[in-house]
Each structure stands twice: as C-alpha cells, then as structure tokens.
Scaffold this motif. Structure first.
Motif, short mmCIF file in Angstrom:
data_model
loop_
_atom_site.label_atom_id
_atom_site.label_comp_id
_atom_site.label_asym_id
_atom_site.label_seq_id
_atom_site.Cartn_x
_atom_site.Cartn_y
_atom_site.Cartn_z
N THR A 189 -11.31 35.85 29.07
CA THR A 189 -10.76 36.99 28.32
C THR A 189 -10.94 38.34 29.01
O THR A 189 -10.29 39.30 28.62
CB THR A 189 -11.41 37.10 26.92
OG1 THR A 189 -12.83 37.26 27.08
CG2 THR A 189 -11.10 35.89 26.07
N GLN A 190 -11.81 38.42 30.02
CA GLN A 190 -12.09 39.74 30.59
C GLN A 190 -11.63 39.91 32.03
O GLN A 190 -11.17 41.00 32.39
CB GLN A 190 -13.59 40.04 30.47
CG GLN A 190 -13.99 40.20 29.02
CD GLN A 190 -15.45 40.56 28.86
OE1 GLN A 190 -16.14 40.89 29.80
NE2 GLN A 190 -15.93 40.47 27.63
N LYS A 191 -11.72 38.88 32.85
CA LYS A 191 -11.28 39.03 34.24
C LYS A 191 -9.76 39.08 34.29
O LYS A 191 -9.08 38.37 33.57
CB LYS A 191 -11.80 37.86 35.08
CG LYS A 191 -13.31 37.85 35.20
CD LYS A 191 -13.77 36.79 36.15
CE LYS A 191 -15.27 36.90 36.35
NZ LYS A 191 -15.72 36.04 37.43
N ARG A 192 -9.23 39.96 35.15
CA ARG A 192 -7.78 40.16 35.20
C ARG A 192 -7.26 40.06 36.64
O ARG A 192 -7.93 40.52 37.57
CB ARG A 192 -7.41 41.51 34.60
CG ARG A 192 -7.70 41.55 33.10
CD ARG A 192 -7.30 42.87 32.48
NE ARG A 192 -7.57 42.86 31.05
CZ ARG A 192 -6.69 42.46 30.12
NH1 ARG A 192 -5.50 42.04 30.48
NH2 ARG A 192 -7.03 42.48 28.85
N ASN A 193 -6.04 39.52 36.77
CA ASN A 193 -5.41 39.42 38.08
C ASN A 193 -4.68 40.72 38.40
O ASN A 193 -4.74 41.69 37.66
CB ASN A 193 -4.48 38.21 38.14
CG ASN A 193 -3.23 38.35 37.27
OD1 ASN A 193 -3.02 39.36 36.60
ND2 ASN A 193 -2.41 37.34 37.28
N ARG A 194 -3.95 40.74 39.52
CA ARG A 194 -3.27 41.96 39.95
C ARG A 194 -2.14 42.37 39.00
O ARG A 194 -1.68 43.51 39.05
CB ARG A 194 -2.77 41.81 41.39
CG ARG A 194 -1.65 40.80 41.56
CD ARG A 194 -1.28 40.65 43.04
NE ARG A 194 -0.21 39.70 43.21
CZ ARG A 194 -0.36 38.38 43.20
NH1 ARG A 194 -1.57 37.86 43.03
NH2 ARG A 194 0.67 37.58 43.36
#
Length: 157
Positions: free
Chosen positions: A33-38
């Motif tokens: 839920t927290q890590k995001r891609n480009r």
C-alpha cells in the motif's frame, strides 16, 4: 493456414501465476500500500491494472473471433489507466480478493488462448491512436505485458 502454437505463452502465464501468487500473498500491508513505482502506483494498484488488462484483452480476444466486420474499434483504456484504477479503488480492495481475481482471470485467459479459432488470428482492431492490432499480436503480447508489471512489483518489493 498452419496451426500456431501458443503453448509457450499459455505455459508462461501459468508459470507467472504459480510463482507470483505465493510471492504476492506473503507481502506485508505496508509494502503493498505504500511503495510506489514511477507511475505513482502501489503494488495493489499495479495488480489492479493487470486485472484491467486481463478484462480488456479477454473482451478483445472473444469479440475478434466472431465479428464479421473487417475492422473493430474497441474503447481503449490505455490513456485512462489511472482513472480505471481510481474508479475501482484497488488501493482499498481486499488484497487476497485482488490476488484471486488476478489469478483466476488469467487462468481463464489461458483457456481462451488455448481455444482460440486459428482462422481468426488475422482479425484486428484499431486502438485509439489508429494502430491495427491483430488477435495473434494481442495474444503474443499478453505475456510480455504481464511480465513487465510483475517486474515492477518485484522492483518495489
């Protein structure tokens, strides 16, 4: 017309499901839920996008096999991917339900590909940019698209 062998694609999809289901179910809430891609998507949203891809490609694969028209135009969701993700609220959907929907939709895609009418592989549709895409090209590109986004998930893990 010689029979085209899609077994490397269907086996590839199956192998992704078998490998990644275990990985996905083991991920902690914070990671999904927290890590995001480009593209600013979380893992939940990336998996949701893969469900959208399965859904849209399923429709195309089926309709291209029975349409009598020379050229079909389908609504294209590529330019609206983020809107699709937001409207379905993948970020707040139960993670195990998402995994199962992704898994079973892709198992069904395997069945559709295995059952495809080989005489319809040259049937094509036009995307929103006017590019013609045949049923055969769509099937051939499906696994690559799946792997592209699975790789994004692994980069975030």
């Amino acid at each position: 017309m010689p029979e085209f062998d899609f077994s490397p694609i269907t086996e590839g999809i199956y192998n992704v499901i078998e490998t990644e289901e275990k990985v996905l179910t083991s991920l902690p809430e914070e990671t999904i839920t927290q890590k995001r891609n480009r593209q600013n998507r979380t893992i939940k949203q990336i998996l949701g996008h893969l469900i959208d891809s399965a859904s849209n490609n399923h429709q195309r694969m089926i309709r291209l096999q029975y349409s009598s028209k020379d050229l079909l135009f389908f609504p294209d969701y590529r330019q609206d991917n983020d809107l699709w993700i937001a409207l379905q609220d993948y970020q707040h959907t139960d993670w195990n339900n998402l995994i199962q929907l992704w898994k079973f939709f892709n198992l069904h895609i395997i069945q559709v590909i295995k059952s495809v009418d080989q005489t319809k592989l040259d049937s094509y549709w036009c995307d929103f940019e006017g590019t013609k895409i045949t049923l055969k090209e769509m099937i051939e590109g499906y696994l690559d698209h799946l792997n592209l986004h699975i790789q994004e998930i692994h980069e975030l893990i």
